[in-house]
Scaffold this active site. Structure first.
Site, short mmCIF file in Angstrom:
data_model
loop_
_atom_site.label_atom_id
_atom_site.label_comp_id
_atom_site.label_asym_id
_atom_site.label_seq_id
_atom_site.Cartn_x
_atom_site.Cartn_y
_atom_site.Cartn_z
N GLY B 9 84.91 20.16 42.05
CA GLY B 9 84.77 18.84 42.67
C GLY B 9 83.31 18.41 42.77
O GLY B 9 82.98 17.24 42.59
N ASN B 10 82.41 19.36 43.01
CA ASN B 10 81.01 19.02 43.15
C ASN B 10 80.30 18.83 41.81
O ASN B 10 79.14 18.45 41.77
CB ASN B 10 80.26 20.03 44.02
CG ASN B 10 80.62 21.45 43.65
OD1 ASN B 10 81.63 21.70 43.00
ND2 ASN B 10 79.80 22.38 44.04
N LYS B 122 95.65 23.04 54.16
CA LYS B 122 94.69 22.25 53.40
C LYS B 122 94.49 20.89 54.07
O LYS B 122 95.41 20.08 54.13
CB LYS B 122 95.25 22.06 51.99
CG LYS B 122 94.32 21.45 51.01
CD LYS B 122 93.47 22.47 50.27
CE LYS B 122 92.43 21.76 49.44
NZ LYS B 122 91.35 22.64 49.01
N LYS B 206 93.17 23.51 42.05
CA LYS B 206 92.81 23.13 40.68
C LYS B 206 92.55 24.33 39.78
O LYS B 206 92.88 24.32 38.59
CB LYS B 206 91.58 22.23 40.73
CG LYS B 206 90.77 22.21 39.48
CD LYS B 206 89.32 21.81 39.71
CE LYS B 206 88.58 22.62 40.73
NZ LYS B 206 87.73 23.70 40.20
N LYS B 264 89.25 30.93 42.92
CA LYS B 264 88.62 31.01 41.59
C LYS B 264 88.78 32.42 41.02
O LYS B 264 89.15 32.59 39.86
CB LYS B 264 87.12 30.66 41.67
CG LYS B 264 86.84 29.18 41.67
CD LYS B 264 85.38 28.88 41.43
CE LYS B 264 85.16 27.38 41.22
NZ LYS B 264 85.78 26.51 42.21
#
Lengths: 301, 301
Positions: B9-10, B122, B206, B264
């Site tokens: 996202g960043n 979330k 994601k 991740k």
């Protein structure tokens, strides 16, 4: 047959209906019922309008607007996601699971020299008081115009010149995929003086973009679905009668009321002239008969 | 090589940066610079986060909310359109014009029996006062939780089970198309008791979705791009050191801080275990070195 079917905005949201998720789902389901026979038998590309949806998103965004409003390119891209998703999901719910479906984001190029840029006519976004509209016009260089309920921003509606994704769309069609694309006439884009592509603050007519797409894809038939049975002469009078079949030359010679039917006739004529194939304008519920040339106003060269 | 590259996202919006169109464009351009060498040499699928964007759209929509809020499926679909458009356009501006590009809307299935449904964690959408949050929770059946700045809605984050569009994505890759898809972890969907597919009020990680996609596409390499150089031991201490290469078994045995690095590592391990191929976690600017196994934390079975 390879068919491009364009769904009018009111296939997704009826005039006067509140824009709730439930109402939209119900309308999409009805559109899907009409599309199903085509989806089972033909190569099918589905395009759609986005007027009420882009209006809602512009209204929502305007209240969080720090001087750099979301562009019409971004808002258009958002509606391609939103509406494409609902159509794809509802189609998937009635077709065999194995039938491939895909929604492709579609960028459409417009020409900065299009004469539409000197005559913005398409109202977009929220309604303002005259004072507020004049302030925004001064701040942002908007063109504004009054309508029945207040003042609105108006933007140009230039012609679509190119659909960038026509090869991916064609490759997916070749594999039997039903493709949903070119929603809202496509995301409006334009080359800048530095040669890069950027967004354009315009609205592209969905029927004109669908016609261009049908020509680029070498489609056999273009159907423009709306909420009337076809193109009428003397519409709204006692003598109104539907045109069942005509050549593009005859259609172009008619004195038709302006409004949404004009771009539809223009889009259909362009396709019929260039390809010699069938372009049909008519009611959503008759899609199956329309592609056979047995319903709607059939335009052929 | 066939590569799935997930942009954090960043990569699209830096922490603390205002979400303006200009800031987003600038960040996307930087991501595109990092992606270009891969795009020119390999089959490439690009996935991306959507956290700040879906938050903004939820905030905008909440002020026009007549009791039937836009679902997380619709908001997710909108962000796939928005972000996919910007990435695709900026990539197109640096690649040869002939290189085909496509953004495919991606629906991802979750399991209603996923244990995440009994433990929503979330945070999503705007921040409310405690009273307002409690009212909304009662009205709408939301789960709410306090964070640093107020109360927010929290939703489950179940595992992705299936990516519906993997065949169209693969067909486009086979034609040399760079495909942008599975944005925000995909549009969350779930089968209803009546057997039809509908939206799910959840957020899908994601990186987990990108890992599933990479396995479904038989990719040679999964790269998870973020703003740190890799996975660190003793992060934040004087002894912090980066893991350069490890097996999934070793990675799973580590005591890593929770937060964004956990999913991740999990996503990378799943891919490496199932395929025996390279999964790499590292900094966006080093993508090219990462796919060669020369930068980032390289995880291989």
């Amino acid at each position: 047959m390879r068919i491009v079917a364009a769904l009018g905005g009111n296939a997704l949201l009826r005039r006067g209906e509140p824009m709730t998720a439930a109402a939209q789902r119900a309308n999409v389901r009805e559109a899907v019922r009409a599309l199903t026979p085509l989806a089972l038998e033909h190569e099918l590309v589905i395009t759609h309008g986005n007027g009420p949806q882009v209006g809602l998103l512009a209204l929502q965004a305007s209240h969080f607007d720090d001087g750099e409003p979301m562009g019409l390119d971004v808002l258009g891209a958002e509606t391609e996601g939103w509406i494409g998703y609902v159509i794809q999901q509802e189609l998937g719910n009635v077709l065999p699971f194995e039938k491939p479906l895909a929604t492709i984001l579609t960028m459409v190029e417009v020409d900065p020299d299009d004469p539409a840029f000197s005559n913005p006519t398409k109202p977009i976004g929220p309604t303002y008081s005259e004072a507020e509209a004049r302030r925004l016009a001064a701040d942002r260089g908007w063109t504004i115009a009054p309508d029945e309920s207040g003042w609105r921003r108006v933007v140009p509606s230039p012609l679509p010149m190119r659909i960038f994704e026509h090869r991916p769309i064609e490759w997916l069609l070749d594999k039997g995929t039903i493709v949903i694309c070119a929603g809202g006439g496509g995301i409006p884009t334009m080359y800048k003086p530095d040669g890069t592509l950027g967004g354009a603050e315009v609205v592209i007519d969905k029927d004109r973009a669908s016609s261009l797409l049908a020509r680029q894809l070498d489609a056999d038939c273009l159907v423009l679905a709306t909420d009337v049975d076809g193109v009428f002469l003397d519409w709204g009078t006692e003598d109104q009668r539907m045109i069942e079949r005509a050549s593009p030359a005859v259609m172009r010679g008619l004195d038709l009321p302006v409004g949404s039917i004009g771009p539809k006739v223009e889009a259909a004529c362009e396709f019929a002239e260039e390809t010699g194939r069938l372009a049909v304008i008519g009611a959503l519920g008759q899609l199956d008969e329309m592609v056979a040339g047995r319903a709607g106003t059939v335009i052929q060269g």
